[in-house]
Design a protein around this motif. Structure first.
Motif, PDB file in Angstrom:
ATOM      1  N   SER A 199       0.859  -1.181   0.000  1.00 11.91           N
ATOM      2  CA  SER A 199       0.000   0.000   0.000  1.00 11.91           C
ATOM      3  C   SER A 199       0.898   1.235   0.000  1.00 11.91           C
ATOM      4  CB  SER A 199      -0.898   0.010   1.236  1.00 11.91           C
ATOM      5  OG  SER A 199      -0.098   0.200   2.374  1.00 11.91           O
ATOM      6  N   GLY A 232      -1.235   4.117  -3.699  1.00 12.44           N
ATOM      7  CA  GLY A 232      -0.917   5.539  -3.731  1.00 12.44           C
ATOM      8  C   GLY A 232      -1.532   6.322  -2.581  1.00 12.44           C
ATOM      9  N   PHE A 241      -2.452  10.345  -2.579  1.00 14.80           N
ATOM     10  CA  PHE A 241      -3.793  10.779  -3.000  1.00 14.80           C
ATOM     11  C   PHE A 241      -4.712   9.584  -3.165  1.00 14.80           C
ATOM     12  CE2 PHE A 241      -7.120  12.417  -5.731  1.00 14.80           C
ATOM     13  CZ  PHE A 241      -7.238  13.739  -5.334  1.00 14.80           C
ATOM     14  N   THR A 282       0.464   6.599  -7.726  1.00 19.06           N
ATOM     15  CA  THR A 282       1.118   5.288  -7.555  1.00 19.06           C
ATOM     16  C   THR A 282       2.402   5.197  -8.385  1.00 19.06           C
ATOM     17  OG1 THR A 282       0.036   4.066  -9.374  1.00 19.06           O
ATOM     18  CG2 THR A 282      -1.161   4.167  -7.282  1.00 19.06           C
ATOM     19  N   GLY A 291      -2.050   1.560 -11.215  1.00 12.91           N
ATOM     20  CA  GLY A 291      -3.173   0.661 -10.945  1.00 12.91           C
ATOM     21  C   GLY A 291      -3.553  -0.144 -12.167  1.00 12.91           C
ATOM     22  N   SER A 292      -4.856  -0.295 -12.355  1.00 13.35           N
ATOM     23  CA  SER A 292      -5.355  -1.052 -13.510  1.00 13.35           C
ATOM     24  C   SER A 292      -5.529  -0.142 -14.721  1.00 13.35           C
ATOM     25  CB  SER A 292      -6.711  -1.673 -13.153  1.00 13.35           C
ATOM     26  OG  SER A 292      -7.651  -0.624 -12.943  1.00 13.35           O
ATOM     27  N   PHE A 318     -12.400   3.932 -10.517  1.00 12.31           N
ATOM     28  CA  PHE A 318     -13.362   3.113  -9.751  1.00 12.31           C
ATOM     29  C   PHE A 318     -12.797   1.751  -9.360  1.00 12.31           C
ATOM     30  CE2 PHE A 318     -15.803   6.027 -12.409  1.00 12.31           C
ATOM     31  CZ  PHE A 318     -16.503   6.727 -11.428  1.00 12.31           C
ATOM     32  N   THR A 351      -5.891  -0.532  -6.081  1.00 14.01           N
ATOM     33  CA  THR A 351      -4.646  -1.257  -6.358  1.00 14.01           C
ATOM     34  C   THR A 351      -4.690  -2.666  -5.768  1.00 14.01           C
ATOM     35  OG1 THR A 351      -3.621  -0.106  -4.497  1.00 14.01           O
ATOM     36  CG2 THR A 351      -3.177   0.768  -6.689  1.00 14.01           C
TER      37      THR A 351
HETATM   38  N1  UDP Z   1      -6.909   3.868  -8.504  1.00 12.63           N
HETATM   39  C1  UDP Z   1      -7.811   3.733  -9.554  1.00 12.63           C
HETATM   40  N2  UDP Z   1      -7.813   2.579 -10.294  1.00 12.63           N
HETATM   41  C2  UDP Z   1      -6.974   1.541 -10.048  1.00 12.63           C
HETATM   42  C3  UDP Z   1      -6.078   1.662  -8.945  1.00 12.63           C
HETATM   43  C4  UDP Z   1      -6.062   2.832  -8.207  1.00 12.63           C
HETATM   44  O1  UDP Z   1      -8.584   4.642  -9.819  1.00 12.63           O
HETATM   45  O2  UDP Z   1      -6.997   0.530 -10.771  1.00 12.63           O
HETATM   46  C5  UDP Z   1      -6.826   5.149  -7.770  1.00 12.63           C
HETATM   47  C6  UDP Z   1      -7.881   5.303  -6.688  1.00 12.63           C
HETATM   48  O3  UDP Z   1      -8.278   6.653  -6.686  1.00 12.63           O
HETATM   49  C7  UDP Z   1      -7.111   4.989  -5.417  1.00 12.63           C
HETATM   50  C8  UDP Z   1      -5.748   5.537  -5.728  1.00 12.63           C
HETATM   51  O4  UDP Z   1      -5.569   5.250  -7.120  1.00 12.63           O
HETATM   52  O5  UDP Z   1      -7.662   5.649  -4.299  1.00 12.63           O
HETATM   53  C9  UDP Z   1      -4.631   4.947  -4.921  1.00 12.63           C
HETATM   54  O6  UDP Z   1      -4.732   3.542  -4.875  1.00 12.63           O
HETATM   55  P1  UDP Z   1      -5.156   2.753  -3.538  1.00 12.63           P
HETATM   56  O7  UDP Z   1      -6.139   3.563  -2.752  1.00 12.63           O
HETATM   57  O8  UDP Z   1      -5.562   1.378  -3.948  1.00 12.63           O
HETATM   58  O9  UDP Z   1      -3.764   2.725  -2.781  1.00 12.63           O
HETATM   59  P2  UDP Z   1      -3.359   2.071  -1.371  1.00 12.63           P
HETATM   60  O10 UDP Z   1      -4.572   2.066  -0.486  1.00 12.63           O
HETATM   61  O11 UDP Z   1      -2.904   0.684  -1.665  1.00 12.63           O
HETATM   62  O12 UDP Z   1      -2.249   2.940  -0.895  1.00 12.63           O
END
Ligand code: UDP
Length: 240
Positions: free
Chosen positions: A11, A51, A55, A78, A131-132, A136, A139
């Protein structure tokens, strides 16, 4: 050693350490050293990095932003983490490639599945950024998706706790930790492992998830050696 090819989900917060925001270089260096340890054992390592230390789309949306735009910002965040990790890994002597799901060819390769697999076969660590590529999603879901795409043996979900509990161990002193858990149990009990899309993807593709505490030095190696350091999702349900 059962796990030859692992997908490590980090994360964004895992890179933050005790900071309130951003990246702690010492923490990232520690992770790089642990990854080096398992790469030296011949394990193929792919990483999906979050990320949340920079953010999160949901947070932006709750402040009034357009959700998809906020998610794209989260995905770009990310990539900063991915590049930071790459820098640390390469300084530790681990050849590394970053592949992004949103093209940024000046700083990283685009995500190309077959090329990612080739890098892994050549003992390069592959870090998947952005991410992907779709708003919506999370990660966590990306980790499950990439694990399925590259035929990973397992997803390592590195967190701040030493496994999955039946209730919050910080609030309930009698909370019990699971040694093993079924995917169905995680979904029906809404246990906080990964989001439900990620769990469903792992379930459909029979990919076990190992949840463990990243802050304990040597835990990535222990997880690779299948030492009982956390919770394994995929088998039966068993309380420790
Ligand atoms: N996100 C996204 N699509 C994806 C992966 C991530 O839109 O396939 C965006 C989403 O806004 C998310 C942000 O990237 O809040 C950061 O990723 P995540 O919250 O999964 O990070 P972690 O909680 O692992 O730090």
């Amino acid at each position: 050693m059962t796990y030859q090819r692992i997908l490590l989900k980090l994360s964004g917060e895992a890179l933050m350490g005790e900071l309130a925001y951003g990246i702690d270089p010492m923490i990232v260096q520690g992770i790089a050293e642990e990854v080096l340890e398992v790469v030296s054992m011949g394990v193929q390592v792919a990483i999906v990095v979050g990320g949340g230390n920079i953010f999160r789309g949901v947070k932006g949306a709750s402040a009034g932003m357009d959700r998809a735009t906020a998610d794209y910002i989260g995905m770009i965040a990310t990539v900063m983490n991915a590049m930071t990790l790459q820098d640390s890994l390469e300084r530790a002597g681990v050849p590394t490639r970053v592949q992004t799901a949103i093209e940024m060819k000046e700083v990283a390769e685009p995500y190309i599945r077959r090329r990612a697999i080739r890098h892994l076969e050549k003992q390069r660590v592959v870090i998947f950024g952005a991410g992907s590529g779709n708003p919506f999603f999370t990660t966590d879901t990306t980790a499950a998706l990439r694990a399925a795409e590259i035929n990973a043996d397992v997803v390592f979900k590195a967190t701040k706790v030493d496994g999955v509990y039946d209730s919050d161990p910080n609030k309930n002193p009698n909370a019990q930790r699971f040694n093993t858990l079924t995917y169905a149990h995680v979904l029906t009990q809404d246990l906080k492992v990964m989001d439900s899309t990620a769990i469903a993807l792992c379930k459909d593709n029979n990919i076990p998830i190992v949840v463990f505490d990243l802050s304990v030095r040597g835990n990535i190696r222990r997880a690779v050696m299948e030492e009982p350091i956390g919770t394994v999702v995929g088998g039966s349900c068993e309380i420790s």
